[in-house]
Write an enzyme that holds these catalytic residues in place. Structure first.
Site, PDB file in Angstrom:
ATOM      1  N   HIS A 191       3.708  -0.128   3.783  1.00  0.00           N
ATOM      2  CA  HIS A 191       5.074   0.386   3.921  1.00  0.00           C
ATOM      3  C   HIS A 191       5.530   0.983   2.609  1.00  0.00           C
ATOM      4  CE1 HIS A 191       5.093  -3.914   2.923  1.00  0.00           C
ATOM      5  NE2 HIS A 191       6.135  -3.654   2.153  1.00  0.00           N
ATOM      6  N   LEU A 192       6.332   2.024   2.752  1.00  0.00           N
ATOM      7  CA  LEU A 192       6.934   2.692   1.606  1.00  0.00           C
ATOM      8  C   LEU A 192       8.392   2.273   1.538  1.00  0.00           C
ATOM      9  CD1 LEU A 192       6.788   4.985  -0.589  1.00  0.00           C
ATOM     10  CD2 LEU A 192       7.416   6.579   1.235  1.00  0.00           C
TER      11      LEU A 192
ATOM     12  N   GLN B 203       3.459  -7.595  -2.823  1.00  0.00           N
ATOM     13  CA  GLN B 203       3.340  -7.298  -1.388  1.00  0.00           C
ATOM     14  C   GLN B 203       3.442  -8.585  -0.583  1.00  0.00           C
ATOM     15  OE1 GLN B 203      -0.113  -5.023  -0.119  1.00  0.00           O
ATOM     16  NE2 GLN B 203       0.693  -4.835   1.967  1.00  0.00           N
TER      17      GLN B 203
ATOM     18  N   ASP C 278      15.629  -2.206   5.551  1.00  0.00           N
ATOM     19  CA  ASP C 278      15.062  -3.468   5.075  1.00  0.00           C
ATOM     20  C   ASP C 278      16.050  -4.601   5.385  1.00  0.00           C
ATOM     21  OD1 ASP C 278      12.716  -4.212   2.726  1.00  0.00           O
ATOM     22  OD2 ASP C 278      14.274  -5.692   3.144  1.00  0.00           O
ATOM     23  N   ILE C 279      15.514  -5.722   5.869  1.00  0.00           N
ATOM     24  CA  ILE C 279      16.362  -6.850   6.285  1.00  0.00           C
ATOM     25  C   ILE C 279      17.019  -7.534   5.085  1.00  0.00           C
ATOM     26  CG2 ILE C 279      14.703  -8.764   6.226  1.00  0.00           C
ATOM     27  CD1 ILE C 279      15.569  -9.359   9.151  1.00  0.00           C
TER      28      ILE C 279
HETATM   29  P1  AMP Z   1       6.764  -6.059   0.318  1.00  0.00           P
HETATM   30  O1  AMP Z   1       7.198  -7.195  -0.583  1.00  0.00           O
HETATM   31  O2  AMP Z   1       6.501  -4.767  -0.419  1.00  0.00           O
HETATM   32  O3  AMP Z   1       5.626  -6.454   1.223  1.00  0.00           O
HETATM   33  O4  AMP Z   1       8.024  -5.739   1.215  1.00  0.00           O
HETATM   34  C1  AMP Z   1       8.263  -6.339   2.445  1.00  0.00           C
HETATM   35  C2  AMP Z   1       9.679  -5.999   2.807  1.00  0.00           C
HETATM   36  O5  AMP Z   1       9.872  -6.249   4.191  1.00  0.00           O
HETATM   37  C3  AMP Z   1      10.735  -6.846   2.076  1.00  0.00           C
HETATM   38  O6  AMP Z   1      11.596  -5.983   1.344  1.00  0.00           O
HETATM   39  C4  AMP Z   1      11.450  -7.583   3.192  1.00  0.00           C
HETATM   40  O7  AMP Z   1      12.819  -7.747   2.954  1.00  0.00           O
HETATM   41  C5  AMP Z   1      11.176  -6.687   4.385  1.00  0.00           C
HETATM   42  N1  AMP Z   1      11.224  -7.343   5.686  1.00  0.00           N
HETATM   43  C6  AMP Z   1      10.633  -8.502   6.038  1.00  0.00           C
HETATM   44  N2  AMP Z   1      10.868  -8.764   7.336  1.00  0.00           N
HETATM   45  C7  AMP Z   1      11.622  -7.734   7.813  1.00  0.00           C
HETATM   46  C8  AMP Z   1      12.185  -7.416   9.084  1.00  0.00           C
HETATM   47  N3  AMP Z   1      12.028  -8.204  10.155  1.00  0.00           N
HETATM   48  N4  AMP Z   1      12.904  -6.281   9.208  1.00  0.00           N
HETATM   49  C9  AMP Z   1      13.081  -5.473   8.138  1.00  0.00           C
HETATM   50  N5  AMP Z   1      12.554  -5.701   6.914  1.00  0.00           N
HETATM   51  C10 AMP Z   1      11.838  -6.817   6.750  1.00  0.00           C
END
Ligand code: AMP
Ligand code: ZN
Length: 116
Positions: A102-103, A96, A33-34
């Site tokens: 995504h998990l 979300q 996760d970023i």
């Molecule tokens: P959610 O809030 O469950 O939709 O989680 C989305 C997740 O994606 C968050 O934890 C973000 O930090 C992560 N995220 C967003 N963009 C990226 C990216 N380019 N690479 C990796 N993780 C990301």
């Protein structure tokens, strides 16, 4: 296989946007996760595009099992022996933000219950 060319995680799965890859097979991709919310925070996604977990039809339910298996494997490899949390946020009130299912695999610290 469904793909949405405007979807961030479809683009990561296609290699168009870089990620720190942790696991990949023909169906599943896992990456860091970023913006980690714990010392270890991975995202495990199906390569196929489903906006939310609610969009996964029963005949594709095997994907959820594969995602959990990958999460368990990553937890073992990263020695999250004292505990880890698996989370799928579905829709806005659950937090979300990315509409490609995504998990989350979170570990390396103690988590609270009930979650915030
Ligand atoms: P959610 O809030 O469950 O939709 O989680 C989305 C997740 O994606 C968050 O934890 C973000 O930090 C992560 N995220 C967003 N963009 C990226 C990216 N380019 N690479 C990796 N993780 C990301
Ligand atoms: Zn997608």
């Amino acid at each position: 296989m469904n793909r949405d060319t405007s979807c961030l995680f479809c683009r990561i799965a296609a290699g168009e946007i870089p990620c720190r890859k942790l696991f990949e097979d023909e169906l599943i991709l896992a990456f860091e996760d970023i913006k980690p919310q714990a010392p270890f925070h991975a995202l495990i996604i199906p390569k196929e595009h489903f906006p939310t977990v609610a969009d996964i039809p029963v005949e594709s339910g095997i994907l959820i099992g594969r995602m959990v298996s990958v999460a368990n494997q990553l937890a073992r490899e990263n020695r999250l022996d004292s505990g880890y949390r698996l989370v799928i946020n579905c829709y806005a009130d659950a937090g979300q933000e990315v509409y490609h299912v995504h998990l989350h695999l979170l570990g390396g610290r103690k988590f609270h219950w009930p979650p915030g």
